[in-house]
Scaffold this motif. Structure first.
Motif, PDB file in Angstrom:
ATOM      1  N   PHE A 142       6.234   9.814   4.726  1.00  0.00           N
ATOM      2  CA  PHE A 142       7.009   9.569   3.606  1.00  0.00           C
ATOM      3  C   PHE A 142       8.157   8.468   3.597  1.00  0.00           C
ATOM      4  O   PHE A 142       8.645   8.508   4.902  1.00  0.00           O
ATOM      5  CB  PHE A 142       7.901  10.854   3.242  1.00  0.00           C
ATOM      6  CG  PHE A 142       8.759  10.806   1.984  1.00  0.00           C
ATOM      7  CD1 PHE A 142       8.302  10.941   0.847  1.00  0.00           C
ATOM      8  CD2 PHE A 142       9.979  10.467   2.208  1.00  0.00           C
ATOM      9  CE1 PHE A 142       8.873  10.598  -0.416  1.00  0.00           C
ATOM     10  CE2 PHE A 142      10.823  10.303   0.925  1.00  0.00           C
ATOM     11  CZ  PHE A 142      10.511  10.516  -0.154  1.00  0.00           C
ATOM     12  N   PRO A 143       8.299   7.385   2.938  1.00  0.00           N
ATOM     13  CA  PRO A 143       7.638   7.379   1.620  1.00  0.00           C
ATOM     14  C   PRO A 143       6.289   6.899   1.390  1.00  0.00           C
ATOM     15  O   PRO A 143       5.683   6.759   0.420  1.00  0.00           O
ATOM     16  CB  PRO A 143       8.534   6.657   0.655  1.00  0.00           C
ATOM     17  CG  PRO A 143       9.283   5.542   1.876  1.00  0.00           C
ATOM     18  CD  PRO A 143       9.453   6.627   3.043  1.00  0.00           C
ATOM     19  N   GLY A 144       5.805   6.524   2.675  1.00  0.00           N
ATOM     20  CA  GLY A 144       4.321   6.233   2.816  1.00  0.00           C
ATOM     21  C   GLY A 144       4.003   4.647   2.247  1.00  0.00           C
ATOM     22  O   GLY A 144       3.028   4.354   1.843  1.00  0.00           O
ATOM     23  N   LEU A 145       5.073   3.772   2.258  1.00  0.00           N
ATOM     24  CA  LEU A 145       4.905   2.573   1.517  1.00  0.00           C
ATOM     25  C   LEU A 145       4.892   1.469   2.885  1.00  0.00           C
ATOM     26  O   LEU A 145       5.513   1.473   3.790  1.00  0.00           O
ATOM     27  CB  LEU A 145       6.028   2.142   0.707  1.00  0.00           C
ATOM     28  CG  LEU A 145       5.998   2.817  -0.438  1.00  0.00           C
ATOM     29  CD1 LEU A 145       7.526   2.714  -1.261  1.00  0.00           C
ATOM     30  CD2 LEU A 145       4.902   2.673  -1.483  1.00  0.00           C
ATOM     31  N   GLY A 146       3.984   0.485   2.778  1.00  0.00           N
ATOM     32  CA  GLY A 146       4.026  -0.552   3.848  1.00  0.00           C
ATOM     33  C   GLY A 146       2.717  -1.622   3.376  1.00  0.00           C
ATOM     34  O   GLY A 146       2.170  -1.459   2.508  1.00  0.00           O
ATOM     35  N   HIS A 147       2.567  -2.336   4.540  1.00  0.00           N
ATOM     36  CA  HIS A 147       1.352  -3.523   4.298  1.00  0.00           C
ATOM     37  C   HIS A 147       0.499  -3.271   5.808  1.00  0.00           C
ATOM     38  O   HIS A 147       0.972  -2.414   6.800  1.00  0.00           O
ATOM     39  CB  HIS A 147       2.004  -4.721   4.687  1.00  0.00           C
ATOM     40  CG  HIS A 147       3.011  -5.373   3.501  1.00  0.00           C
ATOM     41  ND1 HIS A 147       4.154  -4.930   3.354  1.00  0.00           N
ATOM     42  CD2 HIS A 147       2.436  -5.784   2.236  1.00  0.00           C
ATOM     43  CE1 HIS A 147       4.443  -5.427   2.118  1.00  0.00           C
ATOM     44  NE2 HIS A 147       3.436  -5.770   1.247  1.00  0.00           N
ATOM     45  N   VAL A 148      -0.752  -3.623   5.672  1.00  0.00           N
ATOM     46  CA  VAL A 148      -1.544  -3.735   6.717  1.00  0.00           C
ATOM     47  C   VAL A 148      -1.863  -5.100   7.300  1.00  0.00           C
ATOM     48  O   VAL A 148      -1.893  -6.034   6.618  1.00  0.00           O
ATOM     49  CB  VAL A 148      -3.048  -3.217   6.259  1.00  0.00           C
ATOM     50  CG1 VAL A 148      -3.939  -3.235   7.523  1.00  0.00           C
ATOM     51  CG2 VAL A 148      -2.752  -1.912   5.581  1.00  0.00           C
ATOM     52  N   ARG A 149      -1.694  -4.911   8.720  1.00  0.00           N
ATOM     53  CA  ARG A 149      -1.599  -6.320   9.423  1.00  0.00           C
ATOM     54  C   ARG A 149      -2.838  -6.265  10.280  1.00  0.00           C
ATOM     55  O   ARG A 149      -2.985  -5.283  10.948  1.00  0.00           O
ATOM     56  CB  ARG A 149      -0.347  -6.517  10.290  1.00  0.00           C
ATOM     57  CG  ARG A 149      -0.217  -7.799  11.031  1.00  0.00           C
ATOM     58  CD  ARG A 149       1.052  -8.160  11.826  1.00  0.00           C
ATOM     59  NE  ARG A 149       1.098  -7.188  12.910  1.00  0.00           N
ATOM     60  CZ  ARG A 149       2.254  -6.771  13.395  1.00  0.00           C
ATOM     61  NH1 ARG A 149       3.640  -7.286  12.933  1.00  0.00           N
ATOM     62  NH2 ARG A 149       2.164  -5.906  14.281  1.00  0.00           N
ATOM     63  N   LEU A 150      -3.523  -7.368  10.247  1.00  0.00           N
ATOM     64  CA  LEU A 150      -4.468  -7.796  11.217  1.00  0.00           C
ATOM     65  C   LEU A 150      -4.368  -8.596  12.276  1.00  0.00           C
ATOM     66  O   LEU A 150      -3.967  -9.776  12.053  1.00  0.00           O
ATOM     67  CB  LEU A 150      -6.022  -7.996  10.369  1.00  0.00           C
ATOM     68  CG  LEU A 150      -7.063  -8.549  11.160  1.00  0.00           C
ATOM     69  CD1 LEU A 150      -7.669  -7.200  11.717  1.00  0.00           C
ATOM     70  CD2 LEU A 150      -8.254  -8.895  10.486  1.00  0.00           C
ATOM     71  N   GLU A 151      -4.331  -8.177  13.553  1.00  0.00           N
ATOM     72  CA  GLU A 151      -4.020  -9.368  14.592  1.00  0.00           C
ATOM     73  C   GLU A 151      -5.208  -9.009  15.783  1.00  0.00           C
ATOM     74  O   GLU A 151      -5.035  -7.962  16.266  1.00  0.00           O
ATOM     75  CB  GLU A 151      -2.630  -9.085  14.996  1.00  0.00           C
ATOM     76  CG  GLU A 151      -1.914 -10.151  15.532  1.00  0.00           C
ATOM     77  CD  GLU A 151      -0.328  -9.781  15.920  1.00  0.00           C
ATOM     78  OE1 GLU A 151       0.345 -10.686  15.639  1.00  0.00           O
ATOM     79  OE2 GLU A 151       0.082  -8.731  16.005  1.00  0.00           O
ATOM     80  N   VAL A 206       0.870  -1.185  -0.012  1.00  0.00           N
ATOM     81  CA  VAL A 206       0.104  -0.193  -0.040  1.00  0.00           C
ATOM     82  C   VAL A 206       0.978   1.058  -0.194  1.00  0.00           C
ATOM     83  O   VAL A 206       1.916   1.145   0.542  1.00  0.00           O
ATOM     84  CB  VAL A 206      -1.101   0.082   1.174  1.00  0.00           C
ATOM     85  CG1 VAL A 206      -1.641   1.106   1.409  1.00  0.00           C
ATOM     86  CG2 VAL A 206      -1.791  -1.254   1.071  1.00  0.00           C
ATOM     87  N   GLY A 207       0.409   2.360  -0.547  1.00  0.00           N
ATOM     88  CA  GLY A 207       1.297   3.609  -0.438  1.00  0.00           C
ATOM     89  C   GLY A 207      -0.244   4.845  -0.317  1.00  0.00           C
ATOM     90  O   GLY A 207      -1.102   4.915  -0.873  1.00  0.00           O
ATOM     91  N   GLY A 208       0.465   5.408   0.811  1.00  0.00           N
ATOM     92  CA  GLY A 208      -0.571   6.538   1.389  1.00  0.00           C
ATOM     93  C   GLY A 208      -0.232   8.066   1.188  1.00  0.00           C
ATOM     94  O   GLY A 208       0.988   8.050   1.249  1.00  0.00           O
ATOM     95  N   ALA A 209      -1.182   8.706   0.792  1.00  0.00           N
ATOM     96  CA  ALA A 209      -0.758  10.238   0.631  1.00  0.00           C
ATOM     97  C   ALA A 209      -0.166  10.900   1.756  1.00  0.00           C
ATOM     98  O   ALA A 209       0.702  11.689   1.668  1.00  0.00           O
ATOM     99  CB  ALA A 209      -2.067  10.728  -0.069  1.00  0.00           C
ATOM    100  N   HIS A 210      -0.887  10.164   2.990  1.00  0.00           N
ATOM    101  CA  HIS A 210      -0.525  10.950   4.214  1.00  0.00           C
ATOM    102  C   HIS A 210       0.191  10.103   5.415  1.00  0.00           C
ATOM    103  O   HIS A 210       0.363  10.446   6.551  1.00  0.00           O
ATOM    104  CB  HIS A 210      -1.740  11.677   4.797  1.00  0.00           C
ATOM    105  CG  HIS A 210      -2.261  12.646   3.870  1.00  0.00           C
ATOM    106  ND1 HIS A 210      -1.696  13.682   3.364  1.00  0.00           N
ATOM    107  CD2 HIS A 210      -3.549  12.942   3.299  1.00  0.00           C
ATOM    108  CE1 HIS A 210      -2.415  14.411   2.653  1.00  0.00           C
ATOM    109  NE2 HIS A 210      -3.586  14.010   2.399  1.00  0.00           N
ATOM    110  N   VAL A 211       0.545   8.762   4.787  1.00  0.00           N
ATOM    111  CA  VAL A 211       1.428   8.118   5.698  1.00  0.00           C
ATOM    112  C   VAL A 211       2.763   8.497   5.661  1.00  0.00           C
ATOM    113  O   VAL A 211       3.266   8.921   4.688  1.00  0.00           O
ATOM    114  CB  VAL A 211       1.347   6.616   5.288  1.00  0.00           C
ATOM    115  CG1 VAL A 211       2.223   5.727   6.309  1.00  0.00           C
ATOM    116  CG2 VAL A 211      -0.156   5.788   5.456  1.00  0.00           C
TER     117      VAL A 211
END
Ligand SMILES: [Zn+2]
Length: 318
Positions: free
Chosen positions: A294-303, A287-292
């Motif tokens: 910089f550089p705003g790239l990562g993954h979403v984890r559900l736990e 995922v790339g987020g406009a307001h996460v």
């Protein structure tokens, strides 16, 4: 006594303030800005460059729906409010086409933002190279960089945006009904998007649409009526650029029901956020987020029923 004190103070000052030229070591330069903000990433055949437009300082506890939760989250993280919110744009070079997703704030938000073009040039691209601009939505910090001082910044680009945002921000009727403090956003929309309309360069699309090979819009309405993410897919490698699904990583992963004042329809924005987080956590795409940050790239984890953001590791080679 006083004379001695002044002399001692002067000697101490001279020691502390002396430039480091003795022994031939060069003096270290210091400027009030970071190095050029861009970050490269390869996604299959796509060359992606995350471009920083800069940051915007906001007290999130004053513009989000659960102020005490926001304050507590920042206090326990040892972070201050106001905080600096990143504004990230994404340049996708497919080989055939150079596509920019969002344009930053241009001249609308002051000196801490509006750095997209200098960072783009530093990364090796020029605004004239851009063939298409895909807007996640029309809002100052995403469409503001389209036009500066009345001139189209991307003279060779067609501009794509969901037709619901065009209808809402540019048709005049909504502006007449808007509260006075919201009218400015409508005026800024005209100021920055109209020059592309007049040049015949605006290409509104209707909901989920494949705009280019491997680049598809994903409807995530609510934050604005036509707010859309863009799913990139090259050789099975996927990256979702989700625009404003999250404004505050500190609280909106753990509690997606926290809304922000800028949401046109907060309930719809919240359900879009729930859906986006669930899909990203289940599927595992990047995922790339406009307001996460910089550089705003990562993954979403559900736990155990709670979402968390996992920043992608920094890579010295894309
Ligand atoms: Zn935004």
């Amino acid at each position: 006594m006083n004379g001695l004190r002044v002399l001692l103070a002067a000697m101490v000052f001279a020691l502390v303030a002396a430039p480091a030229k003795a022994g031939g070591s060069p003096s270290i330069g210091w400027a009030d800005e970071q190095a050029p903000g861009f970050y490269r990433l390869r996604l299959g055949d796509f060359k992606i460059t995350v471009l920083s437009d800069g940051t915007a300082s906001r007290d999130l506890s004053q513009i989000m729906s659960k102020p005490t939760v926001v304050q507590d989250a920042f206090r326990t993280s040892h972070e201050n409010l106001p905080t600096d919110i990143s504004i990230n744009c994404f340049l996708v070079d497919t080989g055939a086409t150079k596509i920019l997703i969002d344009t930053g704030a241009g001249a609308l938000f002051g000196a801490s933002s509006g750095h997209l073009i200098s960072n783009m040039r530093a990364s090796g691209y020029a605004p004239e190279d851009i063939n298409a601009v895909l807007l996640t939505h029309i809002h100052g910090d995403h469409s503001g960089g389209l036009t500066v001082a009345g001139r189209r910044v991307f003279p060779n680009a067609l501009v794509y945006v969901d037709r619901r945002d065009v209808a809402y921000w540019l048709n005049g009727a909504e502006k007449a009904n808007a509260a006075p403090n919201r009218r400015q956003t409508f005026e800024q929309s005209h100021q920055t998007v109209d020059p592309y309309v007049q040049a015949g360069k605006l290409r509104p699309f209707d909901g989920a649409t494949e705009l280019f090979p491997g680049i598809q819009s994903v409807s995530q309405y609510g934050h604005t009526p036509g707010h859309s993410a863009y799913m990139l897919n090259s050789d099975g490698n996927r990256l979702l650029l989700w625009g404003d699904i999250v404004h505050a990583s500190e609280v909106q992963f753990s509690d997606p029901s926290i809304a922000i004042e800028y949401d046109v329809d907060a309930r719809e924005a919240i359900s879009s956020r729930h859906r986006a987080l669930a899909a990203a956590a289940e599927t595992g795409y990047l995922v790339g987020g406009a307001h996460v940050s910089f550089p705003g790239l990562g993954h979403v984890r559900l736990e155990q029923g709670t979402y968390t953001w996992v920043p992608a590791p920094y890579r010295s080679s894309p």
